[in-house]
Design an enzyme around this catalytic site. Structure first.
Site, short mmCIF file in Angstrom:
data_model
loop_
_atom_site.label_atom_id
_atom_site.label_comp_id
_atom_site.label_asym_id
_atom_site.label_seq_id
_atom_site.Cartn_x
_atom_site.Cartn_y
_atom_site.Cartn_z
N HIS A 1 23.88 84.89 34.89
CA HIS A 1 23.04 84.39 35.99
C HIS A 1 23.63 83.12 36.62
CE1 HIS A 1 19.35 87.01 35.79
NE2 HIS A 1 19.95 87.35 34.67
N LEU B 1 26.83 97.58 32.10
CA LEU B 1 28.30 97.55 32.10
C LEU B 1 28.86 97.80 33.49
CD1 LEU B 1 28.93 99.49 28.76
CD2 LEU B 1 28.78 97.03 29.13
N SER C 1 28.30 100.23 35.98
CA SER C 1 28.74 101.54 36.47
C SER C 1 28.73 101.56 37.99
CB SER C 1 27.84 102.64 35.92
OG SER C 1 26.52 102.53 36.42
N ASP D 1 30.64 91.47 39.19
CA ASP D 1 31.01 92.83 38.76
C ASP D 1 32.25 93.34 39.49
OD1 ASP D 1 28.67 92.54 37.38
OD2 ASP D 1 27.50 93.91 38.64
P1 ADP Z 1 24.79 99.38 36.07
O1 ADP Z 1 25.66 99.01 37.20
O2 ADP Z 1 24.48 98.25 35.17
O3 ADP Z 1 25.30 100.56 35.29
P2 ADP Z 1 23.00 99.97 38.23
O4 ADP Z 1 21.55 100.23 38.27
O5 ADP Z 1 23.53 98.86 39.03
O6 ADP Z 1 23.39 99.83 36.69
O7 ADP Z 1 23.78 101.27 38.68
C1 ADP Z 1 23.41 102.51 38.14
C2 ADP Z 1 23.39 103.55 39.25
O8 ADP Z 1 24.74 103.88 39.61
C3 ADP Z 1 22.76 104.87 38.86
O9 ADP Z 1 21.36 104.85 39.05
C4 ADP Z 1 23.44 105.85 39.80
O10 ADP Z 1 22.85 105.83 41.07
C5 ADP Z 1 24.83 105.24 39.93
N1 ADP Z 1 25.74 105.88 38.99
C6 ADP Z 1 26.27 105.38 37.86
N2 ADP Z 1 27.12 106.25 37.26
C7 ADP Z 1 27.12 107.36 38.05
C8 ADP Z 1 27.78 108.62 38.01
N3 ADP Z 1 28.61 108.93 37.02
N4 ADP Z 1 27.53 109.50 39.00
C9 ADP Z 1 26.68 109.19 40.01
N5 ADP Z 1 26.05 108.04 40.10
C10 ADP Z 1 26.25 107.12 39.15
MG MG Z 2 25.13 97.57 38.68
#
Ligand code: ADP
Ligand code: MG
Length: 386
Positions: free
Chosen positions: A38, A129, A131, A176
């Protein structure tokens, strides 16, 4: 989900889906934030590293303005959009991440026409992490190269951040995307979020006989978004009352005075940011001087600050941290935005099985959902892989 990301598999999946070979395959990693939570939106310091899990996109450009997108994640079918009709408010669901990047690049004058895109990611979704940034950075890197846009890595960071802020609607900083784009193998990225200046810091865990164990608690608290916004608001209030542009401008020596000016809760929020910035600086110094075995105490102090002062931990994260520490971890902390997601523990390689088993047992005893537990190592940033 396998951690391995085979470019040939991604290219073959593209071919199976669209019936043609892709122009290329690009990958960008998820990240673990080693320390500095943060602090990014307070113009402070963070120290993330890219992990050996990544999002890969296979892309082939097509005539016209139609884009077709498929992800191996779940069974969501093909999403087809007309790029010329793309607007900030019409993008939703997972395609908001890749299309958000395309939209931002087009806003910046990069001419992107129709394309087919196949996404395969080994970064667990919603586990803290990143994603989401992995997808953004893979797509941004791909189109930067495909269109010869010539954007620098720092510019691509901002492209990903704009997609996340303006299209997805998540008010996140540059942590990120910086980790995903700027990392190199065996290093963490020390990032000054005020100036966007970064420095690679050696993080050779293997040479020290250490690894980082991630405990994905699988907890996604409904108040995560509201809690994040509330913490940002507290930090803004703190900065305003203290008369500084951001909490970056307050140091430990300023805390006693701040205590007299702020309400009790806002003071604790401010104290977390101020001490966390110092812990990031200390971690960088300790890594330089003594190596990763010596940073454990800083990681654990960071967790205590998030639990007690910033109040963004939860029982599952606390249990993961306490159990890891009781079974040989040198340090442990929650990582990411909080209210769920993942904890990390710095452990000797030889303790991996024992710590993993202890955390699983503790979660079962407490009646919590079984966590996912896996090791990560510092990995290279976004790149073309095929
Ligand atoms: P984080 O970034 O911490 O993993 P977020 O909520 O910021 O969590 O992002 C997650 C979102 O990213 C999911 O709800 C989805 O929309 C998208 N996402 C993540 N991995 C995939 C994937 N393999 N295929 C499609 N969408 C994905
Ligand atoms: Mg995210």
């Amino acid at each position: 989900m396998s951690a391995s990301l085979d470019p040939a598999f991604v290219a073959a999946s593209f071919e199976k889906t669209f019936g043609e070979t892709p122009d290329g395959v690009w990958a960008a990693p998820g990240r673990v934030n080693l320390i500095g939570e943060h602090t990014d939106y307070n113009e402070g310091f963070v120290l993330p590293f890219a992990i050996d899990r990544a999002a890969a996109v296979a892309i082939r450009r097509r005539e016209g303005s139609t884009a077709r997108l498929v992800s191996s994640f779940g069974d969501q079918g093909v999403v087809t959009v007309d790029l010329d009709g793309l607007s900030q408010d019409t993008m939703s669901g997972w395609t908001a991440y890749p299309l958000g990047v395309v939209w931002v690049l087009r806003q910046m004058g990069v001419e992107i026409g129709g394309f087919d895109l196949y996404l395969h990611s080994t970064v667990p979704s919603g586990a803290g992490l990143s994603s989401s940034a992995a997808i953004e950075c893979a797509v941004a890197t791909a189109f930067n190269e495909l269109q010869g846009a010539g954007l620098s890595l720092n510019e691509l960071v901002l492209v990903g951040q704009r997609a996340e802020n303006e299209v997805v609607g998540a008010p996140t900083g540059i942590l990120d995307q910086s980790a995903s784009l700027l990392s190199t193998d065996g290093h963490a990225v020390f990032l000054d979020c005020r100036t966007q200046e970064s420095k690679l810091v050696p993080l050779d865990l293997a040479a020290a006989g250490l690894l980082i164990l991630v405990v994905d608690t699988k907890v996604t608290h409904a108040h995560a978004t509201g809690g994040y916004a509330a913490r940002r608001a507290s930090c803004e209030l703190g900065a305003e009352v203290l008369g500084v542009a951001s909490l970056r401008d307050v140091d430990a020596a300023g805390l006693p005075e701040a205590a007299g000016l702020l309400d009790e809760e806002t003071f604790r929020r401010v104290r977390h940011i101020v001490t966390e910035n110092q812990r990031v600086l200390d971690t960088v110094a300790v890594l330089d001087d003594a190596g990763p075995a010596a940073i454990g105490g800083l990681l654990t102090a960071s967790h205590a600050s998030m639990r007690d002062d910033f109040e963004i931990s939860c029982p599952e994260l606390d249990l993961a941290v306490d159990t890891a520490l009781a079974h040989g971890a040198l340090g442990a902390r929650m990582t990411g935005g909080g209210f769920g997601g993942s904890a990390i523990a710095l452990i000797p390689v030889a303790s991996q099985a024992a710590v993993g088993a202890a955390v699983l047992a503790a979660f079962a005893d407490a009646g919590f959902t079984a966590p996912d537990i896996f090791a990560v190592s510092p990995a290279p940033g976004a790149r073309k892989i095929s």
